[in-house]
Write an enzyme that holds these catalytic residues in place. Sequence first.
Site, mmCIF file in Angstrom:
data_model
loop_
_atom_site.group_PDB
_atom_site.id
_atom_site.type_symbol
_atom_site.label_atom_id
_atom_site.label_comp_id
_atom_site.label_asym_id
_atom_site.label_seq_id
_atom_site.Cartn_x
_atom_site.Cartn_y
_atom_site.Cartn_z
ATOM 1 N N ASP A 312 -35.771 -39.662 47.757
ATOM 2 C CA ASP A 312 -36.487 -38.393 47.615
ATOM 3 C C ASP A 312 -36.922 -37.799 48.943
ATOM 4 O O ASP A 312 -37.084 -36.586 49.067
ATOM 5 C CB ASP A 312 -37.730 -38.582 46.736
ATOM 6 C CG ASP A 312 -37.390 -38.765 45.266
ATOM 7 O OD1 ASP A 312 -36.194 -38.887 44.946
ATOM 8 O OD2 ASP A 312 -38.319 -38.798 44.443
ATOM 9 N N HIS A 445 -14.766 -45.546 15.293
ATOM 10 C CA HIS A 445 -15.422 -44.808 14.220
ATOM 11 C C HIS A 445 -16.203 -45.777 13.341
ATOM 12 O O HIS A 445 -15.691 -46.816 12.964
ATOM 13 C CB HIS A 445 -14.382 -44.079 13.360
ATOM 14 C CG HIS A 445 -14.973 -43.390 12.162
ATOM 15 N ND1 HIS A 445 -15.654 -42.201 12.262
ATOM 16 C CD2 HIS A 445 -14.994 -43.736 10.847
ATOM 17 C CE1 HIS A 445 -16.065 -41.839 11.063
ATOM 18 N NE2 HIS A 445 -15.679 -42.749 10.189
#
Length: 466
Positions: A312, A445
């Site tokens: 940062d 699935h």
Amino acid sequence: MTKEYDVVIIGGGTGGYVAAIRASQLGLKVAVIEKGKLGGTCLHAGCIPSKALLRSAEVYAQTKNVDKYGVIASEVGFDFSKVQARKEEITAQLFKGVQHLMKKGKIDVYDGKGSILQSKDVLVELNNQEEEIILSPRNILIATGSRPRTLHGLEVDKRYVMTSDEALKMETLPKSIIIVGGGVIGIEWASMLVDFGLQVTVLEYADRILPTEDQDVSKEIQRLMKKKGVKIFTSAKVLPETLEKGEGVSIKAEHKGKETPFSADKLLVSVGRLPNTEGIGLEKTTIDLDRDFIKTNEFYQTNEPNIYAIGDVIGGLQLAHVASHEGIIAIEHMAGENPAPLDSTLVSKCVYSSPEVASVGLTEGEAKGKGYQVKTGKFSFRAIGKALVFGESDGFVKLVVEEGTNKLLGAHMVGPHVTDMITEIGLARVLNATAMDIAHTIHPHPTLAEAIGEAALAVDGKAIHA
């Protein structure tokens, strides 16, 4: 007392401690200086504690609606003290893990404040002691992180006005709150607090919330936040000089050409973060700053060759996983390795609201702005069986693809567990995969990830379940 090291890291947050581990792996003698706790903001005042609170809020909100699953639960409530206790337990466990990793890597950790001297040695002022230690490193890595930004006139008083730092420490919840800022942190807090039952108002200066995300994502998450009960005002310029405190807080914002009043029990300021560059001796170096952020090259080297900076404190993408990767690149460069520079378009970004938001690569608008001829594929979770089973079918997966080459330029998602799904697209981007490569990947699935395969097919109008 002076001790010599190959590298001294100022700051033991996510970027700093990961860099230390990589240095240890490369056989370097390394020390970390941390004035707070190892793990830094992410572990103690950001990523982890906020997600723990978000999870409790999500479970509470879901439990209030369990009747749709055929489950009977009467008198659903929550004990916020236990919510906070769970957050602290998680943080403590991970903190112990980081401490163990430092010992495992034979990394020296100094609990104190580090600052660079004229000689380019590092002074350590140990916590709660008068003793000072001088460390003499071949290289220095600055990883001092950031802190919440405030607005003049909206300074923190810990009673009425707060940032995310103070909000994480609340012992009780108010009944209502105004959140100034509709970016990532603001929307996460809005989602959490409305799920806990608060009246939440978001005031965002830009013309949409999550303004750095794809426009379709911003539009969808705004719709879903409003559906949850969050009041959102965009293009709203908050007027700090109108702040009044008494029974609660009141403030005005310029909105649609007039001053509109807002009131609540508390006000949360969420308008970005400032770099921690003060008090670390930068004035004794020739390091250049840009709007208080440290300037580096692509290997995170400052204009003083033996001093690097990551995370940062250098700006850019202020994300824990980015800081970690930057730390690894910096250490490998110090060690004479040949690391590849970080490509910011390969970085996945996540918003842990409910529903979640995740993205990687270019938005549709950014791609067009760079001159690409684009086509998109979009698929709703409403047609995904697993989403219906979960009872969370809001949202979609959207892919941005270059016309002609079918090159995958970006992906943007809103929906259940999309922060866990985005890495598939991140890998696809690293491998320069096309939309058809994703479409030809067999997605099991029923899974939520089927939406990715369907969105890839939708790029060419071939989605099966659309």
